[in-house]
Motif scaffolding. Sequence first.
Motif, PDB file in Angstrom:
ATOM      1  N   TYR A  31       9.277 -62.144   9.652  1.00  0.00           N
ATOM      2  CA  TYR A  31      10.387 -61.364   9.754  1.00  0.00           C
ATOM      3  C   TYR A  31       9.971 -59.869  10.328  1.00  0.00           C
ATOM      4  O   TYR A  31      11.025 -59.073  10.366  1.00  0.00           O
ATOM      5  CB  TYR A  31      10.984 -61.292   8.458  1.00  0.00           C
ATOM      6  CG  TYR A  31      10.030 -60.783   7.447  1.00  0.00           C
ATOM      7  CD1 TYR A  31       9.910 -59.614   7.007  1.00  0.00           C
ATOM      8  CD2 TYR A  31       9.454 -61.938   6.544  1.00  0.00           C
ATOM      9  CE1 TYR A  31       8.908 -59.213   5.957  1.00  0.00           C
ATOM     10  CE2 TYR A  31       8.758 -61.478   5.531  1.00  0.00           C
ATOM     11  CZ  TYR A  31       8.627 -60.180   5.102  1.00  0.00           C
ATOM     12  OH  TYR A  31       7.468 -59.835   3.970  1.00  0.00           O
ATOM     13  N   ARG A  84      13.056 -62.964   3.260  1.00  0.00           N
ATOM     14  CA  ARG A  84      11.867 -62.538   3.175  1.00  0.00           C
ATOM     15  C   ARG A  84      10.742 -63.831   2.581  1.00  0.00           C
ATOM     16  O   ARG A  84       9.594 -64.030   2.866  1.00  0.00           O
ATOM     17  CB  ARG A  84      11.540 -61.369   2.638  1.00  0.00           C
ATOM     18  CG  ARG A  84      10.236 -60.524   2.242  1.00  0.00           C
ATOM     19  CD  ARG A  84      10.098 -59.439   1.766  1.00  0.00           C
ATOM     20  NE  ARG A  84       8.736 -58.978   1.817  1.00  0.00           N
ATOM     21  CZ  ARG A  84       8.036 -59.077   0.577  1.00  0.00           C
ATOM     22  NH1 ARG A  84       8.389 -59.631  -0.285  1.00  0.00           N
ATOM     23  NH2 ARG A  84       6.872 -58.202   0.738  1.00  0.00           N
ATOM     24  N   GLN A  85      11.179 -64.197   1.541  1.00  0.00           N
ATOM     25  CA  GLN A  85      10.369 -64.884   0.561  1.00  0.00           C
ATOM     26  C   GLN A  85      10.291 -66.447   1.390  1.00  0.00           C
ATOM     27  O   GLN A  85       9.330 -67.137   1.308  1.00  0.00           O
ATOM     28  CB  GLN A  85      11.226 -65.137  -0.741  1.00  0.00           C
ATOM     29  CG  GLN A  85      10.107 -66.196  -1.864  1.00  0.00           C
ATOM     30  CD  GLN A  85       8.788 -65.364  -2.052  1.00  0.00           C
ATOM     31  OE1 GLN A  85       9.164 -64.225  -2.369  1.00  0.00           O
ATOM     32  NE2 GLN A  85       8.061 -66.127  -2.146  1.00  0.00           N
ATOM     33  N   PRO A  97       3.853 -61.087   8.962  1.00  0.00           N
ATOM     34  CA  PRO A  97       4.981 -61.958   8.356  1.00  0.00           C
ATOM     35  C   PRO A  97       5.801 -62.299   9.405  1.00  0.00           C
ATOM     36  O   PRO A  97       6.149 -61.320  10.457  1.00  0.00           O
ATOM     37  CB  PRO A  97       5.691 -61.102   7.356  1.00  0.00           C
ATOM     38  CG  PRO A  97       5.138 -59.786   7.362  1.00  0.00           C
ATOM     39  CD  PRO A  97       3.893 -59.865   8.141  1.00  0.00           C
TER      40      PRO A  97
END
Length: 483
Positions: free
Chosen positions: A139, A43-44, A137
């Motif tokens: 993801y 995620r980061q 994002p």
Amino acid sequence: MDRTTNAIKVSGMKLTNRLVAFVTLIVVCAIFVLFIGGAISFRQLGIDFISHYVDGMVDVIDQEMASEQRDNQYFSRWLPKMLKASDVTSLTIYSETGILYQYEQIQYQTAATQQVITRDIPLDSHPGYAVKLTFVPPYAEFAYSIGPLSSLSAAILVIVLGLAWGIGWLRQQLYGSEVLEQRGRLILAGRLDEAQQGDPREWPIPASAALSQLIEELKEARQERSRFDTFIRTNTFLDQLTGAANRVMFDNRLHTLATDDASQGSVILVRVADWDELVAQHGQEAADQLIQAIGNVLSNAIQRFPDAVLARYFASDFAILLVNQAGDEVHPFLAQITNALDKLAPSEALDKDNWFHLGMTSFGAGERRGRLMDEAERALKAAELTGQNGWSQFDKQLSRLDKRGSVRWRTLLESVMAGEGPMLYRQPVFARDGKTRLHYELLGRIKDEKGKVLKASRFWPGVEWVGMDVTFDKATVDVRYGG
């Protein structure tokens, strides 16, 4: 602590199951941490990637705003395509004076649950202007599939297979400890014979060997203790020469029966006359042979009486304790013993017609051991006075004619002591020829409240009853002779 308590304390999960549970928990926790860390890192990385891309897009917009061809339609010609390709759902260029340009994708307006990220970035080359972006994002729309995540699936499968193999290997390695634990449970349950031989698979091997050695030593110690107990009982309660009980055992048994409220029986003393003369003339060996022969006769005679006790009471004395046999019931038994002893051939040092005597007394509940033995001794003395082999019985009824209580007996005896004390009568003792006087025998007498003279057989039980026997003996030493 008993064996049941020990069994409860050792019960529970086995060592193998505990280790398997521990290893499984560690592996599962490691997989869980790995997944959590990977998800956070993924995620980061996605956020960092889109942020870097958005920063580059904002730099392009900042540069294009300095172009001379800039107008309201300028950004509409090229910016929407770039924003759509970058999954930017909305973009607004604004300042304090108002909105310069605004873009918004229609397909994302109704996706209220869609996860989006909003950033507000000022333009460095145009102070007062800023760009507000909302983007999805990278993801957000990803889903698990075998193809893209095949490596992750393979890794999980390898971990599961490795865990299963490791658990099987661990159980195999620790099986010996389970066998050793089962052996320990047998020992705690007291089943030493089953636990004496260990399984070759027991592990650790030194612990198994030590356990086997300790069990063997324990069994040897128990056998040694059994032999020692037998030796102690033999030397403490049995006569070494005849194998019969000794005085200690006889007195303990008699005391137990005499104090029992529901018991009765008889005590018989058997004595060999002229014992010292026999030992002096023929030696201890010949005397021991006679004692053994007498012991065999008496041992065979008491076989028909249950719980009967035969003891060698002194060097030349035997004592017999009959349970639930008292009074006239014992007379046939006394006659049987007399006839059996008459058949023995005593040494020449003994008179064949006057070498043994028997004294018998009966008892009921609550009598004293010392008093019973004294009564048997008196009966034995009476048999000796007959001058021939035979037996005599102590007259219990005669000793109980006087019904005085302990208070009256004490009052009478104290008055005798305070007065002239007991009276002593002397009686000559002659040899068998009836002419030669050997010595005098002293007989004790006292007078009761009415002046009646009481024999020792009448007053001595009262003396013992009130505990004045020692005082009476001392008073007898200093008394004068009666008429």
